[in-house]
Design a protein around this motif. Structure first.
Motif, PDB file in Angstrom:
ATOM      1  N   TYR A 159       0.832  -1.211   0.000  1.00  0.00           N
ATOM      2  CA  TYR A 159       0.000   0.000   0.000  1.00  0.00           C
ATOM      3  C   TYR A 159       0.863   1.256   0.000  1.00  0.00           C
ATOM      4  CZ  TYR A 159      -2.903   3.828   1.597  1.00  0.00           C
ATOM      5  OH  TYR A 159      -3.514   5.051   1.696  1.00  0.00           O
ATOM      6  N   ASN A 160       1.892   1.282   0.835  1.00  0.00           N
ATOM      7  CA  ASN A 160       2.767   2.449   0.875  1.00  0.00           C
ATOM      8  C   ASN A 160       3.449   2.696  -0.460  1.00  0.00           C
ATOM      9  OD1 ASN A 160       3.118   3.929   3.579  1.00  0.00           O
ATOM     10  ND2 ASN A 160       3.060   1.797   4.231  1.00  0.00           N
ATOM     11  N   ALA A 161       3.869   1.622  -1.129  1.00  0.00           N
ATOM     12  CA  ALA A 161       4.488   1.767  -2.446  1.00  0.00           C
ATOM     13  C   ALA A 161       3.497   2.357  -3.442  1.00  0.00           C
ATOM     14  CB  ALA A 161       4.991   0.404  -2.936  1.00  0.00           C
ATOM     15  N   SER A 162       2.271   1.849  -3.429  1.00  0.00           N
ATOM     16  CA  SER A 162       1.245   2.339  -4.351  1.00  0.00           C
ATOM     17  C   SER A 162       0.894   3.798  -4.074  1.00  0.00           C
ATOM     18  CB  SER A 162      -0.015   1.476  -4.226  1.00  0.00           C
ATOM     19  OG  SER A 162       0.273   0.113  -4.424  1.00  0.00           O
ATOM     20  N   ALA A 163       0.685   4.115  -2.800  1.00  0.00           N
ATOM     21  CA  ALA A 163       0.328   5.482  -2.437  1.00  0.00           C
ATOM     22  C   ALA A 163       1.451   6.451  -2.792  1.00  0.00           C
ATOM     23  CB  ALA A 163       0.015   5.556  -0.944  1.00  0.00           C
ATOM     24  N   ALA A 164       2.710   6.017  -2.630  1.00  0.00           N
ATOM     25  CA  ALA A 164       3.839   6.880  -2.961  1.00  0.00           C
ATOM     26  C   ALA A 164       3.847   7.215  -4.449  1.00  0.00           C
ATOM     27  CB  ALA A 164       5.147   6.208  -2.564  1.00  0.00           C
ATOM     28  N   LEU A 165       3.500   6.249  -5.299  1.00  0.00           N
ATOM     29  CA  LEU A 165       3.450   6.509  -6.741  1.00  0.00           C
ATOM     30  C   LEU A 165       2.401   7.561  -7.069  1.00  0.00           C
ATOM     31  CD1 LEU A 165       3.780   2.943  -8.322  1.00  0.00           C
ATOM     32  CD2 LEU A 165       5.549   4.644  -7.901  1.00  0.00           C
ATOM     33  N   TYR A 166       1.228   7.422  -6.464  1.00  0.00           N
ATOM     34  CA  TYR A 166       0.168   8.397  -6.749  1.00  0.00           C
ATOM     35  C   TYR A 166       0.521   9.777  -6.214  1.00  0.00           C
ATOM     36  CZ  TYR A 166      -3.602   6.103  -9.200  1.00  0.00           C
ATOM     37  OH  TYR A 166      -4.368   5.534 -10.194  1.00  0.00           O
ATOM     38  N   ARG A 167       1.173   9.834  -5.069  1.00  0.00           N
ATOM     39  CA  ARG A 167       1.550  11.134  -4.528  1.00  0.00           C
ATOM     40  C   ARG A 167       2.653  11.780  -5.348  1.00  0.00           C
ATOM     41  NH1 ARG A 167       1.432   8.310   1.302  1.00  0.00           N
ATOM     42  NH2 ARG A 167      -0.811   8.486   1.680  1.00  0.00           N
ATOM     43  N   SER A 168       3.548  10.987  -5.914  1.00  0.00           N
ATOM     44  CA  SER A 168       4.611  11.551  -6.754  1.00  0.00           C
ATOM     45  C   SER A 168       4.028  12.199  -8.004  1.00  0.00           C
ATOM     46  CB  SER A 168       5.617  10.467  -7.141  1.00  0.00           C
ATOM     47  OG  SER A 168       5.033   9.505  -8.012  1.00  0.00           O
ATOM     48  N   MET A 169       2.830  11.750  -8.395  1.00  0.00           N
ATOM     49  CA  MET A 169       2.136  12.367  -9.533  1.00  0.00           C
ATOM     50  C   MET A 169       1.265  13.535  -9.088  1.00  0.00           C
ATOM     51  SD  MET A 169       0.932   9.033 -11.779  1.00  0.00           S
ATOM     52  CE  MET A 169       0.336   7.990 -10.450  1.00  0.00           C
ATOM     53  N   GLY A 170       1.172  13.758  -7.777  1.00  0.00           N
ATOM     54  CA  GLY A 170       0.307  14.813  -7.261  1.00  0.00           C
ATOM     55  C   GLY A 170      -1.140  14.406  -7.176  1.00  0.00           C
ATOM     56  N   ARG A 171      -1.438  13.114  -7.354  1.00  0.00           N
ATOM     57  CA  ARG A 171      -2.833  12.635  -7.352  1.00  0.00           C
ATOM     58  C   ARG A 171      -3.203  12.139  -5.961  1.00  0.00           C
ATOM     59  NH1 ARG A 171      -3.560   8.758 -12.481  1.00  0.00           N
ATOM     60  NH2 ARG A 171      -5.690   8.795 -11.672  1.00  0.00           N
TER      61      ARG A 171
END
Length: 458
Positions: A159-171
């Motif tokens: 989950y942390n890996a997935s959330a980090a990807l979305y946050r890096s996109m600003g989403r």
């Protein structure tokens, strides 16, 4: 006046401002809501467990300090990957961004499975080593809670890996929606576990584990969308990529060392707190939950620093990164003051909800007031600003400054105030505030010195 305070001079030309005020707001608000929901669930957990007795509250609070070591480790891997992904997004290299995303998943899965196996085998021994003096009822709650939540390690890491990807996109809005669903599931499960099944610590632990697996599955499915700026491609995760792993590790490893030593220091302090008696242990457990609520503004700002500073550095615009560093630090300070004031104002409404003794309630009041004062005025310089330095690649300084301020200074001050001066958990709270003062001073000195501008990650 507020706009004048937030915008540094000289102004950065509009075409170089990668993130408008509206874009920043679109990132910050969902992050705050997400953090707030997690904190509210933490309060709900503690509140519900309090009806199972102070021994159970104490056991879960002591166990949480150990469990959080692994949460920080998984978060460090995700954060390291998010920095790399953000810089590739800033440079416009989609293929390398996808490759880095896949390697984050690979690293998260391997590390979390290893940690789960280790704790399932050694958990009882570790608890006996750390907390030899606690009452049998408290130890029983520790063992039950730890065994169950250890099963959630792989889901937490993914989950942390997935959330980090979305946050890096600003989403950040997407992660907020998933978090809402996860936390509603958790709260409902807690209510059933505590009040219907009377399961004590297990009644809180099982809903937490189940909710993490739901969130991990949902976020992973979303990250596989080929239309996103960054896409998780499982085939890229099946084979190792040494160069990308080293890039991620360069950020993740210092962050993991920093976070792990930080939490280990908290575990050591937990062992110290365990000698203060059940009332002070319970006050510390409830206080930690309320502290987390107060700190969620600065916690929310840290991913914003990573996304914004990371993309500016990836685009090669160091001047823009410095400009945003100033702006986001000022914004963090303003929001932290307002937020911590609000939490203190709500404290008379929150404390009566807990089924605790008058002495425990008095201690909670004192330590929360101490914590929130430092969290409002000092923490913005010791947490979000530090995330900005990491996003620029200055990860070793962030690590060493944290080790000095938190692991060494906080531990020494805690023993000095809490044990030797007889202040108990009040001394622990004061030591935390002094830790932030030292860390904040070091980070500001590094930022003003400009050394962080010289690092290259991609």
């Amino acid at each position: 006046m507020i706009a004048h305070f937030l915008n540094p001079s000289p102004a950065l030309p509009g075409e170089r401002q990668l993130f408008s005020n509206r874009a920043l707001k679109a990132m910050i608000v969902p992050l705050l809501i997400e953090q707030l929901l997690q904190m509210v669930v933490g309060i709900a957990d503690t509140l519900m467990v309090s009806y199972a007795g102070e021994a159970t509250v104490s056991g879960v609070s002591l166990d949480t300090m150990l469990y959080t070591i692994f949460i920080y480790l998984f978060t460090a891997i995700a954060t390291g990957g998010a920095v790399i992904v953000s810089q590739y997004l800033g440079s416009g290299d989609r293929d390398m961004a996808d490759l880095s995303a896949a390697q984050i998943y690979r690293m998260a899965a391997i590390v979390s499975l290893a940690c789960m196996a280790a704790m399932l085998l050694l958990g009882r021994f570790v608890l006996a080593l750390l907390y030899p003096a606690v009452e049998p009822e408290v130890m029983a709650a520790c063992r039950t809670y730890l065994w169950i939540v250890t099963l959630s390690f792989p889901a937490n890491a993914v989950y942390n890996a997935s959330a980090a990807l979305y946050r890096s996109m600003g989403r950040t809005r997407t992660t907020m929606y998933v978090s809402v669903a996860m936390n509603l599931m958790n709260v409902a499960g807690n209510a059933i576990g505590i009040f219907a099944l009377h399961a004590g610590a297990a009644g809180v632990a099982w809903p937490t584990t189940i909710a993490w697996y739901f969130a991990a599955a949902a976020m992973t499915a979303l990250c596989m969308d080929p239309k996103s700026q960054v896409t998780f491609r499982p085939r890229l995760a099946l084979r190792p990529n040494g160069d990308m792993r080293r890039r991620i590790t360069r950020v993740a490893l210092p962050n993991a060392v920093e976070n792990t030593l930080f939490q280990l220091a908290k575990v050591v302090l937990g062992a110290l707190i365990a000698t203060f008696g059940t009332s002070q242990i319970a006050a510390n457990g409830i206080g930690q939950t309320l502290w987390s609520l107060a700190a969620c503004m600065c916690v929310s700002m840290s991913p914003v620093f990573i996304t914004v500073i990371g993309q500016c550095m990836g685009a090669g615009d160091v001047e823009a990164a410095d400009w945003y560093m100033k702006k986001l630090t000022r914004l963090s300070l303003l929001l932290a003051i307002l937020w911590n004031g609000l939490v203190v104002a709500l404290l008379p409404l929150l404390l009566p909800l807990y089924s605790i003794t008058a002495e425990t309630r008095r201690l909670v009041w004192i330590i929360v007031l101490i914590h929130n004062s430092f969290a409002a005025l000092v923490q913005p310089f010791s947490m979000p600003l530090s995330a900005g330095l990491r996003a620029a690649g200055d990860v070793r300084f962030a690590m060493w400054s944290s080790i000095f301020a938190t692991v060494i200074c906080r531990t020494l001050f805690s023993f000095a105030f809490g044990l030797w001066m007889g202040m108990g958990v009040v001394g622990i709270a004061l030591a935390m505030g002094l830790d932030w003062c030292i860390k904040g001073a070091l980070d500001v000195w590094r930022w003003k010195g400009g050394k962080w501008k010289e690092f290259k990650l991609i």
